[in-house]
Design a protein around this motif. Structure first.
Motif, short mmCIF file in Angstrom:
data_model
loop_
_atom_site.label_atom_id
_atom_site.label_comp_id
_atom_site.label_asym_id
_atom_site.label_seq_id
_atom_site.Cartn_x
_atom_site.Cartn_y
_atom_site.Cartn_z
N UNK A 1 0.81 -1.22 0.00
CA UNK A 1 0.00 0.00 0.00
C UNK A 1 0.85 1.27 0.00
N UNK A 2 0.27 2.39 -0.46
CA UNK A 2 0.95 3.68 -0.38
C UNK A 2 1.36 3.96 1.06
N UNK A 3 2.51 4.62 1.22
CA UNK A 3 3.00 4.95 2.55
C UNK A 3 3.96 3.92 3.12
N UNK A 4 4.22 2.84 2.38
CA UNK A 4 5.13 1.80 2.86
C UNK A 4 6.57 2.19 2.52
N UNK A 5 7.38 2.39 3.56
CA UNK A 5 8.78 2.73 3.35
C UNK A 5 9.52 1.54 2.75
N UNK A 6 10.58 1.83 2.00
CA UNK A 6 11.36 0.76 1.38
C UNK A 6 11.87 -0.22 2.43
N UNK A 7 12.35 0.28 3.56
CA UNK A 7 12.87 -0.59 4.61
C UNK A 7 11.79 -1.48 5.22
N UNK A 8 10.53 -1.11 5.05
CA UNK A 8 9.43 -1.88 5.60
C UNK A 8 8.85 -2.89 4.61
N UNK A 9 9.38 -2.93 3.39
CA UNK A 9 8.92 -3.93 2.42
C UNK A 9 9.30 -5.32 2.92
N UNK A 10 8.51 -6.33 2.60
CA UNK A 10 8.85 -7.69 3.01
C UNK A 10 10.23 -8.09 2.46
N UNK A 11 10.95 -8.92 3.18
CA UNK A 11 12.29 -9.34 2.76
C UNK A 11 12.27 -10.04 1.41
N UNK A 12 11.15 -10.68 1.07
CA UNK A 12 11.08 -11.41 -0.20
C UNK A 12 10.52 -10.56 -1.35
N UNK A 13 10.31 -9.26 -1.09
CA UNK A 13 9.84 -8.37 -2.15
C UNK A 13 10.94 -8.25 -3.20
N UNK A 14 10.55 -8.21 -4.46
CA UNK A 14 11.49 -8.04 -5.56
C UNK A 14 11.02 -6.92 -6.47
N UNK A 15 11.93 -6.42 -7.28
CA UNK A 15 11.59 -5.38 -8.25
C UNK A 15 10.46 -5.89 -9.14
N UNK A 16 9.37 -5.14 -9.27
CA UNK A 16 8.24 -5.60 -10.07
C UNK A 16 8.52 -5.61 -11.57
N UNK A 17 9.64 -5.04 -12.00
CA UNK A 17 9.98 -4.99 -13.42
C UNK A 17 10.95 -6.11 -13.79
N UNK A 18 12.06 -6.23 -13.02
CA UNK A 18 13.10 -7.19 -13.41
C UNK A 18 13.34 -8.29 -12.37
N UNK A 19 12.62 -8.24 -11.25
CA UNK A 19 12.61 -9.30 -10.25
C UNK A 19 13.91 -9.49 -9.47
N UNK A 20 14.75 -8.45 -9.37
CA UNK A 20 15.92 -8.57 -8.52
C UNK A 20 15.55 -8.24 -7.08
#
Length: 52
Positions: free
Chosen positions: A25-44
């Motif tokens: 959701x909007x307002x989610x800081x990068x540091x608060x993203x889940x550890x398994x989150x990946x770039x939605x474009x290239x998946x790194x």
């Protein structure tokens, strides 16, 4: 809120927008993203992002 950029493809993660297509959701800081989150474009992993 700091934006981060994928060093692989140039995708910019903006915490004011989040990543709604992937359930972040909007307002989610990068540091608060889940550890398994990946770039939605290239998946790194999060460790391939730098502050913009």
């Amino acid at each position: 809120m700091d934006k981060t950029i994928c060093t692989n493809c140039g995708y910019v993660y903006d915490p004011e927008i989040g990543d709604p297509e992937n359930g972040i959701p909007p307002g989610t800081l990068f540091d608060d993203l889940p550890e398994d989150w990946v770039c939605p474009v290239c998946y790194v992993a999060k460790d391939r992002f730098d502050l913009l």
